[in-house]
Design an enzyme around this catalytic site. Structure first.
Site, short mmCIF file in Angstrom:
data_model
loop_
_atom_site.label_atom_id
_atom_site.label_comp_id
_atom_site.label_asym_id
_atom_site.label_seq_id
_atom_site.Cartn_x
_atom_site.Cartn_y
_atom_site.Cartn_z
CG ASP A 137 3.71 -2.09 -7.24
OD1 ASP A 137 3.54 -1.64 -8.38
OD2 ASP A 137 3.14 -3.12 -6.83
CE1 TYR A 139 -3.87 -1.91 -3.87
CE2 TYR A 139 -4.85 -0.04 -2.73
CZ TYR A 139 -4.77 -1.40 -2.95
OH TYR A 139 -5.59 -2.25 -2.25
CG HIS A 144 -6.00 -4.14 -7.79
ND1 HIS A 144 -6.00 -5.51 -7.80
CD2 HIS A 144 -4.98 -3.77 -6.95
CE1 HIS A 144 -5.02 -5.97 -7.00
NE2 HIS A 144 -4.40 -4.93 -6.48
CD GLU A 209 -0.63 -7.36 -7.27
OE1 GLU A 209 0.21 -6.46 -7.33
OE2 GLU A 209 -1.51 -7.43 -6.39
CD GLU A 211 1.84 -3.87 -10.44
OE1 GLU A 211 2.60 -2.89 -10.54
OE2 GLU A 211 1.59 -4.44 -9.37
CE1 TYR A 254 -3.40 -6.68 5.54
CE2 TYR A 254 -2.92 -4.50 4.68
CZ TYR A 254 -3.81 -5.40 5.21
OH TYR A 254 -5.11 -5.03 5.41
CE LYS A 263 1.98 -7.16 -3.42
NZ LYS A 263 1.21 -7.07 -4.66
#
Lengths: 437, 437
Positions: A137, A139, A144, A209, A211, A254, A263
């Site tokens: 994933d 970013y 964002h 989210e 995406e 995290y 996640k």
């Protein structure tokens, strides 16, 4: 950079009538999915969307009506997952697209044979389009990253590496499922800022989210790098991706190694994969604000600069349990566009493999949440509610900061540009269930 | 908690003579690998180590000499990868272990039949033991976390979540290969502390990480949680893992989402998987310093407290190109023990699934670098050289801060405890090649 050809011709019509009117699946689209007859035990196999129908590629392959590479592609498209088709590479996929486009065109000699290979989409159910070999994933929305960074690190929202490195992390493939996925509210550790010990229980800040997902086609061996000029040859196509997130679990777990249990409890993708070639008419220039650094040389090519971005309109809707009970349609939460991405798909692929990391047909690269520059273009509740401080009031009077049990999130995507026929990605729906005891 | 039975009996000997002397593979071990005749095109299949030999499980399965569950296990063990065997679960694997132990024991009636199923280990080559469905890397050595944290964040080495959360992140499965792997030095972005723009080129701080790997056996469905009392039933076994790391790439890329290209260019595992049951005699109490918090309830069970830790001795050696040219044996860099781990394998499995994340047979969980409490027990060069500040001088006069092209790293692991027969994991070897142009 894929050139336009007759498969993109806006004048081209299909003998499948529903492909010619108001549809996400005109003959210019031709996306792939894995399907079978709904509520049946028949074999999963690949299909191509055309209007309201699916062209059953297992049946088409058996007809043996295509030549050479196209037939090879048709054979692979009829398998129980699309990994083989993906691995055949851009040339074979392009040959198959051309053969399908010709065979489905008005007046095609193959109409008679292919009519027996159609099944109504409403009569089908869908499976994962492929085995996701590895999931990464990224970013890529600077809007964002800045908004979320300011919530997690108010004094340091956008880290110094952001404008140089396409930031990404590895995700979990086992919890990815196709549209229609429902999952229990995750349980885990969280910690209130002033508490001395963590809490344990159901997530209180469950978020979505918005995406896009990029599927890798032809793979590479360990040690091989994908040059930016070749990167798009390694992209099979794209889907919509909802990367569900547990914000309170994320905040506590995290650091220093990134998101983990926040996640990996669920991620949902649309059944249809729109191919790289179908997206060719919707490209636009990749640009950076003048004050920002230009990407390093390995992330730069003439083609990427000229036409590396994709103009894909995105929208996100909610349908609460109450709305479903009252037969109320989903309500839009936000809309955005993939063209706001700070990095292009080609740059993601090149960066991912620059260290020799092997890419595999069926790898999924998430774009990261695609928030646009405006506050109402945010792709997550975290942003829309300013970290849960500002609740949203829905048309039926319900309010939300984060998701409640029974909420469904629907994401849609389509491309429409002057001169080109509108093509759609379908939609991805996912539903949050109550936590298990 | 696995109980001891006749398969652990120190008095038990095998009719395979080399299993009874100085060996890593006595009849009390019986680890699994995937092998074939070296330099051949024969089929990969599962095998069990016994002394200097491999028992060919494809041949054993065909003999059909075991009963019920054991025969079912033997059948799966003969496949081209161990995923099926892993998924059959602890009960079947235990039945197979008992059947193999009996059949390989001195005086066994099956000796005549099984003699034809042996191949010398020196005549074999190895493949990945299974398809790694998902790879997660944990961070379970508090000594490593503190040492590395002090290099990356001098003011804040051990973050507040460390003693509560078994910190982990998702890794890349596509770049994992079996012992013997070689890979080019990775290329990527790095940034000097005082530079305004990043550099691009070969990694200058290439490191290894001495880890143990945990393979998941029986899996779970999305939404299911694995209770800590059941966690070990879901562990098929363990291997040695070298999680190669590019420290300069890591330092620049890892915030805020964790390590990515710094880790996914290569990871190397030992061919042999030692089963959970074989490790039973080497358990010890899981303890925490009195000043540290006790784990939350979901990470606590009587069995885990009594015997959740594993006493596995680890060592790490280097053989440079020059040492190979001069026929010099590898030189030890450090030794450590898996019992220093701050979290047990059962806690890792329970934590990983607490949010409903589905576990799959063949998932690999890395333990994280297993550095011990003493400085010379560090499991990486980053620690042994204090972040590259203090170079090591090898016996042949060469010096190292980080790895040089041509260096091989060898990791070994074994268990030896009073009253139990010593069992070994074999070794994992990996070699760094020059960066590709």
């Amino acid at each position: 950079m894929t050139l336009l050809n007759e498969t993109h011709d806006p004048a081209r019509k299909s003998w499948v009538g529903s492909a010619n009117g108001h549809t996400q699946f005109p003959i210019q689209n031709l996306p792939f999915a894995i399907f079978r007859e709904a509520n049946s035990q028949t074999q999963w196999r690949g299909g191509v969307a055309i209007g309201d129908f699916i062209l059953d590629m297992a049946k088409v392959a058996k007809l043996n009506v295509f030549d050479g590479e196209a037939q090879r592609g048709a054979q692979a498209a009829g398998e129980t997952s699309l990994n083989t088709l993906m691995g055949l590479g851009a040339k074979t996929n392009s040959a198959l697209r051309l053969a399908l486009s010709n065979a489905l065109s008005e007046g095609a000699a193959l109409q008679g044979a292919l009519e027996d290979c159609l099944i109504a989409q409403t009569d089908a159910e869908f499976n994962m389009p492929c085995q996701v070999t590895d999931y990464t994933d990224f970013y890529t929305s600077i809007h964002h990253a800045t908004a979320v960074g300011s919530l997690f690190r108010p004094d340091n929202p956008l880290l110094p590496n952001y404008k140089w490195v396409p930031i990404g992390y590895h995700g979990r493939s086992s919890s990815i499922d196709v549209s229609g996925q429902s999952f229990p509210r995750p349980i885990g550790q969280t910690k209130k800022p002033d508490a001395s010990i963590p809490d344990f229980g159901p997530c209180q800040r469950l978020d979505y989210e918005l995406e896009m997902g990029v599927f890798i086609g032809q793979g590479t061996q360990l040690g091989e790098r994908i040059n930016i000029t070749q990167a798009e040859q390694h992209i099979f196509g794209m889907c919509i991706l909802n990367d569900w997130s547990a914000r309170d679990i994320q905040a506590w777990e995290y650091q220093p190694l990134g998101p983990f249990l926040a996640k990996n409890f669920a991620s949902t993708i649309s059944p249809w994969i729109v191919t790289t070639e179908a997206l060719a008419p919707f490209r636009e220039a990749f640009t950076r604000p003048e004050s920002d650094p230009q990407p390093l040389e390995y992330l730069t090519s003439e083609a990427n600069t000229q036409a590396g971005n994709l103009d894909i309109e995105l929208s996100c809707l909610i349908q609460t349990e109450k709305m479903r009970q009252n037969n109320q349609a989903p309500q839009q939460l936000s809309q955005s566009n993939f063209k706001h991405s700070y990095w292009t798909p080609a740059q993601l692929v090149t960066h991912h493999s620059v260290n020799g990391c092997p890419m595999t047909p069926g790898d999924l690269l998430g774009s990261g949440t695609q928030s646009g520059p405006q506050a109402d273009e945010a792709g997550s509740l975290l942003e829309l509610t300013q970290g849960g401080k500002q609740s949203l009031t829905l048309d039926n009077g319900e309010t939300r900061t984060f998701l409640q049990d029974g909420d469904s999130i629907i994401m849609r995507a389509h491309c429409s540009r002057g001169g080109a026929v509108t093509i759609g990605f379908g939609e991805v729906v996912g539903t949050l269930l109550p936590a298990r005891p």
